[in-house]
Design an enzyme around this catalytic site. Sequence first.
Site, mmCIF file in Angstrom:
data_model
loop_
_atom_site.group_PDB
_atom_site.id
_atom_site.type_symbol
_atom_site.label_atom_id
_atom_site.label_comp_id
_atom_site.label_asym_id
_atom_site.label_seq_id
_atom_site.Cartn_x
_atom_site.Cartn_y
_atom_site.Cartn_z
ATOM 1 C CG ASP A 183 44.548 41.184 27.802
ATOM 2 O OD1 ASP A 183 45.572 40.845 28.617
ATOM 3 O OD2 ASP A 183 43.317 41.340 28.266
ATOM 4 C CG HIS A 237 42.503 39.696 30.893
ATOM 5 N ND1 HIS A 237 43.705 40.032 30.511
ATOM 6 C CD2 HIS A 237 42.321 39.532 32.453
ATOM 7 C CE1 HIS A 237 44.387 40.559 31.752
ATOM 8 N NE2 HIS A 237 43.829 39.875 32.587
HETATM 9 P P1 NAD Z 1 43.482 44.053 45.628
HETATM 10 O O1 NAD Z 1 43.230 43.287 46.183
HETATM 11 O O2 NAD Z 1 44.647 45.601 46.001
HETATM 12 O O3 NAD Z 1 41.187 44.950 45.816
HETATM 13 C C1 NAD Z 1 40.574 44.556 45.956
HETATM 14 C C2 NAD Z 1 40.090 45.565 46.968
HETATM 15 O O4 NAD Z 1 38.441 44.801 46.138
HETATM 16 C C3 NAD Z 1 40.112 44.917 47.968
HETATM 17 O O5 NAD Z 1 39.988 46.301 48.671
HETATM 18 C C4 NAD Z 1 38.454 44.103 48.918
HETATM 19 O O6 NAD Z 1 38.992 45.255 49.568
HETATM 20 C C5 NAD Z 1 38.249 44.634 47.755
HETATM 21 N N1 NAD Z 1 36.631 43.691 47.608
HETATM 22 C C6 NAD Z 1 36.315 42.746 47.108
HETATM 23 N N2 NAD Z 1 35.466 41.537 47.589
HETATM 24 C C7 NAD Z 1 34.270 43.623 47.097
HETATM 25 C C8 NAD Z 1 32.892 43.486 47.134
HETATM 26 N N3 NAD Z 1 32.483 42.149 47.085
HETATM 27 N N4 NAD Z 1 32.536 44.779 46.560
HETATM 28 C C9 NAD Z 1 33.379 45.965 46.779
HETATM 29 N N5 NAD Z 1 34.691 45.617 47.332
HETATM 30 C C10 NAD Z 1 34.775 44.263 47.481
HETATM 31 O O7 NAD Z 1 43.320 43.775 43.943
HETATM 32 P P2 NAD Z 1 43.687 44.695 43.215
HETATM 33 O O8 NAD Z 1 44.987 44.609 42.323
HETATM 34 O O9 NAD Z 1 43.015 45.946 42.799
HETATM 35 O O10 NAD Z 1 43.258 43.664 41.485
HETATM 36 C C11 NAD Z 1 41.302 43.161 41.847
HETATM 37 C C12 NAD Z 1 40.708 42.368 40.956
HETATM 38 O O11 NAD Z 1 40.941 43.307 39.211
HETATM 39 C C13 NAD Z 1 41.869 41.550 40.686
HETATM 40 O O12 NAD Z 1 40.562 40.148 40.377
HETATM 41 C C14 NAD Z 1 42.324 41.354 39.337
HETATM 42 O O13 NAD Z 1 42.789 39.762 39.350
HETATM 43 C C15 NAD Z 1 42.176 42.167 38.828
HETATM 44 N N6 NAD Z 1 42.184 42.649 37.415
HETATM 45 C C16 NAD Z 1 42.393 42.250 35.909
HETATM 46 C C17 NAD Z 1 42.581 42.807 35.143
HETATM 47 C C18 NAD Z 1 42.279 42.836 33.761
HETATM 48 O O14 NAD Z 1 42.948 43.136 32.631
HETATM 49 N N7 NAD Z 1 40.789 42.562 33.150
HETATM 50 C C19 NAD Z 1 44.265 43.435 34.970
HETATM 51 C C20 NAD Z 1 44.708 43.528 36.641
HETATM 52 C C21 NAD Z 1 43.749 42.923 37.900
HETATM 53 C C1 LMR Z 2 46.853 41.453 33.959
HETATM 54 O O1 LMR Z 2 46.829 40.751 33.284
HETATM 55 O O2 LMR Z 2 47.739 41.741 34.389
HETATM 56 C C2 LMR Z 2 45.614 40.823 35.236
HETATM 57 O O3 LMR Z 2 44.886 40.375 35.077
HETATM 58 C C3 LMR Z 2 46.631 40.199 37.046
HETATM 59 C C4 LMR Z 2 46.808 39.217 36.542
HETATM 60 O O4 LMR Z 2 46.384 38.348 37.046
HETATM 61 O O5 LMR Z 2 47.251 38.325 36.015
#
Ligand code: NAD
Ligand code: LMR
Length: 325
Positions: free
Chosen positions: A159, A187
């Site tokens: 952000d 967030h």
């Molecule tokens: P994705 O689905 O591509 O990958 C997630 C991975 O986590 C998968 O490979 C899955 O098998 C694995 N997983 C699930 N449960 C698990 C566990 N208990 N232990 C270990 N691994 C496990 O998702 P992504 O695009 O990589 O996103 C991951 C997370 O990050 C999501 O919750 C998304 O919303 C979040 N995210 C947060 C931000 C932020 O700014 N804070 C930004 C983008 C995404």
């Molecule tokens: C983001 O801010 O891009 C991530 O937290 C993914 C989402 O769900 O918005």
Amino acid sequence: MKAPVRVTVTGAAGNISYSILFRIAAGNMLGPDQPVILQCLEIPPAMGALNGVVMELNDCAFPLLHDIVATDDANVGFKDADFALLVGAMPRKKGMLRKDLLTANSKIFSAQGKAINDNAKEDCRVLVVGNPANTNALITMANAPKIKHGNITAMTRLDHNRAISQLADKTGVASTDIKKMTIWGNHSATQYPDISQTTVDGKDATTLVDTDWYRDDFIPKVQQRGAAIIEARGASSAASAASAAIDHMRDWALGTAEGDWVSMAIPSDGSYGVPEGLIYSYPVTCSGGEYSIVQDLPIDEFSRERMDATANELSEEQDDVKDLL
Ligand code: NAD
Ligand code: LMR
């Protein structure tokens, strides 16, 4: 050469990790003189895909990458970890709020909090990326009492970077000319991107943009950027999230630039009237591997209302997961 440090990445076969792991191994997170051992944690159905990622990491022949552990056992994944990036969790789809993920993801963080507590170094630095990141960090912290207080944090750096990029674009400067941006709170769409202290090439940002743009365009755009990416890509942000996670950990470990600060979601100590214990995003500076909240910033009525609204949302999320705390 320094001794290698152990960096755990969960969700290691997922989209964000496909970028993060390579950046860590290349030295972007801890510096060009810090060797690393990557400890990649996944769930059993994703172990085949994780094996492919490990093959690719090996094929890069990264000089700093001393070893790779690939496992579906959290006790192995967090063993002696110096740093842990908790990425593994379900991402949201179109039309969902991040807090809609709480039911699906919260149990992951109570289990992993316990595994961190039992296995990681007590001064392990933890970043929660999986959504809803602030409340997942709260759950992790409650289940990992042995970990140094304050070392479990959540990511609002994406952000922060988005806000810098929007303001740089509007004012026609480079992103490096923007200093002292702040993201307050969660967030989520209640986060408060605050430019009241921000400078653009040394000038007060509020004198360079009009209030209507700031309130009606900039703030909602930053708040809704995650949803806009999902709409455009059909999947949530991945490379930009990985880049922000690298920025968060690098600045925490190696320090922030003189005359600037960054945003990190950390356990509130009550600063700025935020209820103690909530994982709330503050402006912080980092030095010697520690962060400190920037204190005594003036808070006007507009800011106060927004800072309280996002704190209230975090208190509600806290209430929703009280059984896991
Ligand atoms: P994705 O689905 O591509 O990958 C997630 C991975 O986590 C998968 O490979 C899955 O098998 C694995 N997983 C699930 N449960 C698990 C566990 N208990 N232990 C270990 N691994 C496990 O998702 P992504 O695009 O990589 O996103 C991951 C997370 O990050 C999501 O919750 C998304 O919303 C979040 N995210 C947060 C931000 C932020 O700014 N804070 C930004 C983008 C995404
Ligand atoms: C983001 O801010 O891009 C991530 O937290 C993914 C989402 O769900 O918005």
